[in-house]
Scaffold this motif. Structure first.
Motif, PDB file in Angstrom:
ATOM      1  N   GLY A  11      53.989  -9.499 -12.509  1.00 13.40           N
ATOM      2  CA  GLY A  11      55.077  -8.831 -12.122  1.00 13.40           C
ATOM      3  C   GLY A  11      55.829  -8.058 -13.301  1.00 13.40           C
ATOM      4  N   SER A  12      55.861  -8.594 -14.409  1.00 17.66           N
ATOM      5  CA  SER A  12      56.384  -7.653 -15.580  1.00 17.66           C
ATOM      6  C   SER A  12      55.733  -6.543 -15.787  1.00 17.66           C
ATOM      7  CB  SER A  12      56.789  -8.566 -16.550  1.00 17.66           C
ATOM      8  OG  SER A  12      55.568  -9.028 -17.279  1.00 17.66           O
ATOM      9  N   ARG A  13      54.363  -6.777 -15.712  1.00 19.48           N
ATOM     10  CA  ARG A  13      53.380  -5.669 -16.091  1.00 19.48           C
ATOM     11  C   ARG A  13      53.352  -4.630 -15.172  1.00 19.48           C
ATOM     12  NH1 ARG A  13      47.566  -7.897 -17.508  1.00 19.48           N
ATOM     13  NH2 ARG A  13      47.283  -5.749 -17.961  1.00 19.48           N
ATOM     14  N   LEU A  14      53.603  -4.928 -13.834  1.00 20.57           N
ATOM     15  CA  LEU A  14      53.982  -3.949 -12.819  1.00 20.57           C
ATOM     16  C   LEU A  14      55.128  -3.027 -12.683  1.00 20.57           C
ATOM     17  CD1 LEU A  14      52.037  -5.717  -9.592  1.00 20.57           C
ATOM     18  CD2 LEU A  14      51.399  -3.847 -11.030  1.00 20.57           C
ATOM     19  N   ASN A  15      56.246  -3.985 -13.301  1.00 18.77           N
ATOM     20  CA  ASN A  15      57.647  -3.421 -13.343  1.00 18.77           C
ATOM     21  C   ASN A  15      57.607  -2.482 -14.269  1.00 18.77           C
ATOM     22  OD1 ASN A  15      60.490  -3.415 -12.565  1.00 18.77           O
ATOM     23  ND2 ASN A  15      60.684  -4.170 -14.907  1.00 18.77           N
ATOM     24  N   ASP A  16      56.843  -2.462 -15.733  1.00 15.85           N
ATOM     25  CA  ASP A  16      56.819  -1.716 -16.631  1.00 15.85           C
ATOM     26  C   ASP A  16      55.917  -0.518 -16.321  1.00 15.85           C
ATOM     27  OD1 ASP A  16      57.971  -3.473 -18.493  1.00 15.85           O
ATOM     28  OD2 ASP A  16      56.262  -4.223 -19.149  1.00 15.85           O
ATOM     29  N   LEU A  17      55.044  -0.624 -15.281  1.00 15.97           N
ATOM     30  CA  LEU A  17      54.307   0.563 -14.780  1.00 15.97           C
ATOM     31  C   LEU A  17      55.055   1.329 -13.571  1.00 15.97           C
ATOM     32  CD1 LEU A  17      50.770  -1.030 -14.439  1.00 15.97           C
ATOM     33  CD2 LEU A  17      51.581   0.758 -16.187  1.00 15.97           C
ATOM     34  N   ARG A  18      56.265   0.948 -13.298  1.00 11.57           N
ATOM     35  CA  ARG A  18      57.213   1.544 -12.209  1.00 11.57           C
ATOM     36  C   ARG A  18      56.446   1.260 -10.892  1.00 11.57           C
ATOM     37  NH1 ARG A  18      61.194   3.813 -14.984  1.00 11.57           N
ATOM     38  NH2 ARG A  18      61.897   4.780 -13.208  1.00 11.57           N
ATOM     39  N   TRP A  19      55.765   0.323 -10.492  1.00 10.70           N
ATOM     40  CA  TRP A  19      55.504   0.036  -9.139  1.00 10.70           C
ATOM     41  C   TRP A  19      56.822  -0.615  -8.354  1.00 10.70           C
ATOM     42  CZ3 TRP A  19      51.554   1.628  -6.730  1.00 10.70           C
ATOM     43  CH2 TRP A  19      50.069   1.952  -7.525  1.00 10.70           C
ATOM     44  N   GLN A  20      56.930   0.118  -7.264  1.00 17.51           N
ATOM     45  CA  GLN A  20      58.147  -0.305  -6.368  1.00 17.51           C
ATOM     46  C   GLN A  20      57.885   0.162  -5.019  1.00 17.51           C
ATOM     47  OE1 GLN A  20      61.680   1.966  -7.568  1.00 17.51           O
ATOM     48  NE2 GLN A  20      60.405   3.564  -8.086  1.00 17.51           N
ATOM     49  N   ALA A  23      56.352   3.630  -3.759  1.00 17.60           N
ATOM     50  CA  ALA A  23      55.550   4.498  -4.709  1.00 17.60           C
ATOM     51  C   ALA A  23      54.193   4.750  -4.139  1.00 17.60           C
ATOM     52  CB  ALA A  23      55.165   3.330  -5.782  1.00 17.60           C
ATOM     53  N   ILE A  24      53.769   5.768  -4.372  1.00 22.24           N
ATOM     54  CA  ILE A  24      52.358   6.345  -3.790  1.00 22.24           C
ATOM     55  C   ILE A  24      51.335   6.175  -5.035  1.00 22.24           C
ATOM     56  CG2 ILE A  24      51.154   8.374  -3.257  1.00 22.24           C
ATOM     57  CD1 ILE A  24      53.870   9.458  -2.086  1.00 22.24           C
ATOM     58  N   ALA A  25      50.126   5.617  -4.547  1.00 18.95           N
ATOM     59  CA  ALA A  25      49.202   5.155  -5.537  1.00 18.95           C
ATOM     60  C   ALA A  25      48.548   6.190  -6.333  1.00 18.95           C
ATOM     61  CB  ALA A  25      48.074   4.353  -4.579  1.00 18.95           C
ATOM     62  N   GLY A  26      48.485   6.179  -7.484  1.00 18.08           N
ATOM     63  CA  GLY A  26      47.892   7.340  -8.392  1.00 18.08           C
ATOM     64  C   GLY A  26      46.256   7.236  -8.392  1.00 18.08           C
ATOM     65  N   ALA A  27      45.497   7.950  -9.451  1.00 19.70           N
ATOM     66  CA  ALA A  27      44.278   8.176  -9.189  1.00 19.70           C
ATOM     67  C   ALA A  27      43.621   6.746  -9.580  1.00 19.70           C
ATOM     68  CB  ALA A  27      43.894   9.133 -10.152  1.00 19.70           C
ATOM     69  N   ALA A  28      43.893   6.026 -10.335  1.00 19.92           N
ATOM     70  CA  ALA A  28      43.235   4.913 -10.860  1.00 19.92           C
ATOM     71  C   ALA A  28      43.420   3.837  -9.918  1.00 19.92           C
ATOM     72  CB  ALA A  28      43.886   4.527 -12.287  1.00 19.92           C
ATOM     73  N   ALA A  29      44.907   3.779  -8.860  1.00 19.19           N
ATOM     74  CA  ALA A  29      44.734   3.101  -8.009  1.00 19.19           C
ATOM     75  C   ALA A  29      44.252   3.136  -6.547  1.00 19.19           C
ATOM     76  CB  ALA A  29      46.517   2.728  -7.722  1.00 19.19           C
ATOM     77  N   ILE A  30      43.959   4.309  -6.372  1.00 23.98           N
ATOM     78  CA  ILE A  30      43.291   4.700  -5.072  1.00 23.98           C
ATOM     79  C   ILE A  30      42.133   3.916  -4.745  1.00 23.98           C
ATOM     80  CG2 ILE A  30      42.325   6.845  -3.803  1.00 23.98           C
ATOM     81  CD1 ILE A  30      44.419   8.694  -4.727  1.00 23.98           C
ATOM     82  N   PRO A  31      40.957   3.755  -5.763  1.00 26.99           N
ATOM     83  CA  PRO A  31      39.875   3.122  -5.295  1.00 26.99           C
ATOM     84  C   PRO A  31      40.238   1.637  -4.919  1.00 26.99           C
ATOM     85  CG  PRO A  31      39.526   4.508  -7.515  1.00 26.99           C
ATOM     86  CD  PRO A  31      40.902   4.465  -7.095  1.00 26.99           C
ATOM     87  N   VAL A  57      50.801   4.402   0.351  1.00 23.03           N
ATOM     88  CA  VAL A  57      52.376   3.949  -0.016  1.00 23.03           C
ATOM     89  C   VAL A  57      52.624   2.655   0.059  1.00 23.03           C
ATOM     90  CG1 VAL A  57      54.731   4.627   0.549  1.00 23.03           C
ATOM     91  CG2 VAL A  57      52.740   6.215   1.251  1.00 23.03           C
ATOM     92  N   THR A  58      53.307   2.041  -1.156  1.00 26.82           N
ATOM     93  CA  THR A  58      53.730   0.687  -1.132  1.00 26.82           C
ATOM     94  C   THR A  58      54.561   0.403  -0.134  1.00 26.82           C
ATOM     95  OG1 THR A  58      54.993   0.984  -3.079  1.00 26.82           O
ATOM     96  CG2 THR A  58      52.785   0.318  -3.648  1.00 26.82           C
ATOM     97  N   ILE A  59      54.598  -0.648   0.683  1.00 26.63           N
ATOM     98  CA  ILE A  59      55.526  -0.968   1.419  1.00 26.63           C
ATOM     99  C   ILE A  59      56.207  -2.337   1.445  1.00 26.63           C
ATOM    100  CG2 ILE A  59      55.135   0.681   3.405  1.00 26.63           C
ATOM    101  CD1 ILE A  59      53.461  -1.752   4.826  1.00 26.63           C
ATOM    102  N   SER A  60      55.300  -3.118   0.349  1.00 21.96           N
ATOM    103  CA  SER A  60      55.963  -4.456  -0.014  1.00 21.96           C
ATOM    104  C   SER A  60      57.459  -4.117  -0.347  1.00 21.96           C
ATOM    105  CB  SER A  60      55.051  -5.206  -0.887  1.00 21.96           C
ATOM    106  OG  SER A  60      53.858  -5.532  -0.314  1.00 21.96           O
ATOM    107  N   GLN A  61      58.179  -5.201  -0.397  1.00 19.17           N
ATOM    108  CA  GLN A  61      59.456  -5.231  -1.157  1.00 19.17           C
ATOM    109  C   GLN A  61      59.408  -5.166  -2.576  1.00 19.17           C
ATOM    110  OE1 GLN A  61      61.995  -6.736  -2.592  1.00 19.17           O
ATOM    111  NE2 GLN A  61      63.995  -5.916  -1.929  1.00 19.17           N
ATOM    112  N   GLY A 130      46.634   0.341 -12.681  1.00 17.87           N
ATOM    113  CA  GLY A 130      46.724   1.624 -11.860  1.00 17.87           C
ATOM    114  C   GLY A 130      48.154   1.797 -11.965  1.00 17.87           C
ATOM    115  N   THR A 131      48.291   3.146 -11.683  1.00 19.34           N
ATOM    116  CA  THR A 131      49.999   3.487 -11.871  1.00 19.34           C
ATOM    117  C   THR A 131      50.193   4.314 -10.459  1.00 19.34           C
ATOM    118  OG1 THR A 131      49.261   5.594 -13.205  1.00 19.34           O
ATOM    119  CG2 THR A 131      49.969   3.783 -14.179  1.00 19.34           C
ATOM    120  N   PRO A 132      51.353   4.369 -10.235  1.00 20.80           N
ATOM    121  CA  PRO A 132      52.045   5.296  -9.027  1.00 20.80           C
ATOM    122  C   PRO A 132      51.725   6.737  -9.538  1.00 20.80           C
ATOM    123  CG  PRO A 132      53.697   3.595  -9.685  1.00 20.80           C
ATOM    124  CD  PRO A 132      52.700   3.648 -10.887  1.00 20.80           C
ATOM    125  N   ASP A 133      51.512   7.508  -8.618  1.00 23.02           N
ATOM    126  CA  ASP A 133      51.352   9.066  -8.883  1.00 23.02           C
ATOM    127  C   ASP A 133      52.632   9.602  -9.188  1.00 23.02           C
ATOM    128  OD1 ASP A 133      51.214  11.871  -7.974  1.00 23.02           O
ATOM    129  OD2 ASP A 133      49.076  11.031  -7.037  1.00 23.02           O
TER     130      ASP A 133
END
Length: 312
Positions: A11-20, A23-31, A57-61, A130-133
Motif C-alpha cells: 500500500g505504501s509503495r502504491l501510494n508513493d506511485l500515486r495510485w488512487q 487513475a488510468i493505467a500507464g504503459a507498464a500497468a496495461i499488460p 481506470v481504477t475504481i477501487s476506493q 506500474g504507474t498511472p498514466d
C-alpha cells in the motif's frame, strides 16, 4: 521494538506511485490488466486495451488501493473504457443511463465510454511495477460521477410498468430522450410519482408526477447558463402533459446544491433506460415467449466474453 527498517508495504509503495481511485493505467500497468481480462476470456476487450483503443481506470476506493495491510486488500478493480475523440454524447453523461456512461478526459480532447460489465480485478502486489498514466487523466468530479454511476447498477428505481406503458403509447419516451440529448448541462432527473408502486390498470386512474431536472451549482448560479436550460424544462413539461393518464404537477430546474437528502429519499432517480427495459419486459410477456427479461440462456453464459465463433 524499532520497526523502522521493516520493508515498505504494498500500500505504501502504491501510494508513493500515486495510485488512487480514478487513475488510468500507464504503459507498464496495461499488460497486467490485459492479462486479467484474458483470464476472464474477455479477449476482444483485452485486444482493444492492447491496441490503445481503450484504457483501464481504477475504481477501487483510494484507501483500499493504498491499504497498509497487504492481506486485507489483495486486488484492485479496474473499469475498461473505450477512448473516443471529442466530447461525449450528452445522453451518456452523468447519471442519465445505467447501461452507458461517458466522461471527458481532463484535457477535453477525447472522452471515455464505459459499460458496467467491462471490469476486472488485478492483484494489488503486481501494480508496484506500474504507474498511472500522466497524459490520460479524468478530474475528481468525473471520477465521482463514474463511481455514482456504477452504484446505480445496484440501487435504482423500478417504475410501474403501467406508467412506462403510458409514456410509450404517447411516444413520450423517445421525445424525452431527444430533449436530453440536446441538454448536456442536465446532470440528473428525479421523479416523484404518486402512487409510487401501484399498477393503475384502469385507464381512468391517473399517475401524479413531479419532475426535477438537476444541474451543477455553478451552472445554476450562472444566469445565462440557466436560461439555456429553460426550454428543456418547458419541453419536458409539454411532452409529459400530452400523456393520457399522467398528470404533471410540476417540472422545475434546480441546482444540485438545492436537492436535499430528504428529497433523495422522496424522489426516484429517473434514468431513461428504465422505459426501454420495460418495453423488453412487455415483449417477453407476449404469448409464445417462454423467456422472462431477467432470464439468460445457458448458451449465453457459456459464450459470455468469448470470441464469436464462425458459423459453417
Amino acid at each position: 521494538m524499532d520497526d523502522t527498517n521493516d520493508p515498505p508495504t504494498i500500500g505504501s509503495r502504491l501510494n508513493d506511485l500515486r495510485w488512487q481511485q480514478g487513475a488510468i493505467a500507464g504503459a507498464a500497468a496495461i499488460p497486467l490488466v490485459v492479462a486479467a481480462l484474458r483470464e476472464q476470456r474477455r479477449e476482444a476487450l483485452a485486444d482493444q486495451l492492447s491496441r490503445g483503443e481503450a484504457c483501464a481506470v481504477t475504481i477501487s476506493q483510494t484507501c483500499d488501493i493504498v491499504c497498509h495491510s497487504d492481506a486485507a486488500e489483495p486486488y484492485v478493480e479496474f473499469a475498461v473504457a473505450g477512448i473516443r475523440a471529442g466530447a461525449p454524447n450528452a445522453q451518456d453523461t452523468f447519471l442519465k443511463s445505467f447501461r452507458r456512461f461517458a466522461v471527458p478526459l481532463a484535457d477535453g480532447s477525447h472522452h471515455l465510454t464505459f459499460q458496467p460489465w467491462d471490469r476486472c480485478l488485478v492483484e494489488r502486489a503486481l501494480l508496484v511495477d506500474g504507474t498511472p498514466d500522466n497524459t490520460l487523466t479524468i478530474d475528481r468530479r468525473a471520477c465521482q460521477d463514474l463511481v455514482d454511476w456504477l452504484t446505480t447498477r445496484y440501487k435504482r428505481a423500478a417504475l410501474p410498468d403501467e406508467f412506462n406503458e403510458r409514456l410509450k403509447l404517447a411516444g413520450a419516451e423517445e421525445r424525452l430522450r431527444k430533449v436530453l440529448t440536446s441538454a448536456p448541462l442536465i446532470t440528473e432527473i428525479f421523479l416523484l410519482l404518486k402512487p409510487r408502486n401501484e399498477e393503475l390498470t384502469d385507464p381512468s386512474d391517473t399517475y401524479q408526477c413531479d419532475v426535477v431536472l438537476l444541474c451543477r451549482r455553478d451552472t445554476f448560479l450562472d444566469s445565462n447558463a440557466r436560461a439555456t436550460l429553460e426550454p428543456t424544462v418547458l419541453e419536458f413539461e409539454k411532452i409529459l402533459g400530452t400523456v393520457s393518464g399522467i398528470a404533471v404537477e410540476d417540472v422545475n430546474l434546480r441546482g444540485e446544491h438545492e436537492f436535499s437528502r430528504h428529497d433523495v429519499r422522496e424522489y426516484d432517480r429517473w434514468q431513461f433506460d428504465d422505459v426501454s427495459f420495460a418495453a423488453d419486459y412487455r415483449a417477453a410477456k407476449k404469448p409464445g415467449s417462454a423467456q422472462t427479461p431477467h432470464d439468460y440462456s445457458i448458451e449465453f453464459w457459456r459464450g459470455f466474453g468469448r470470441p464469436k465463433q464462425s458459423e459453417d
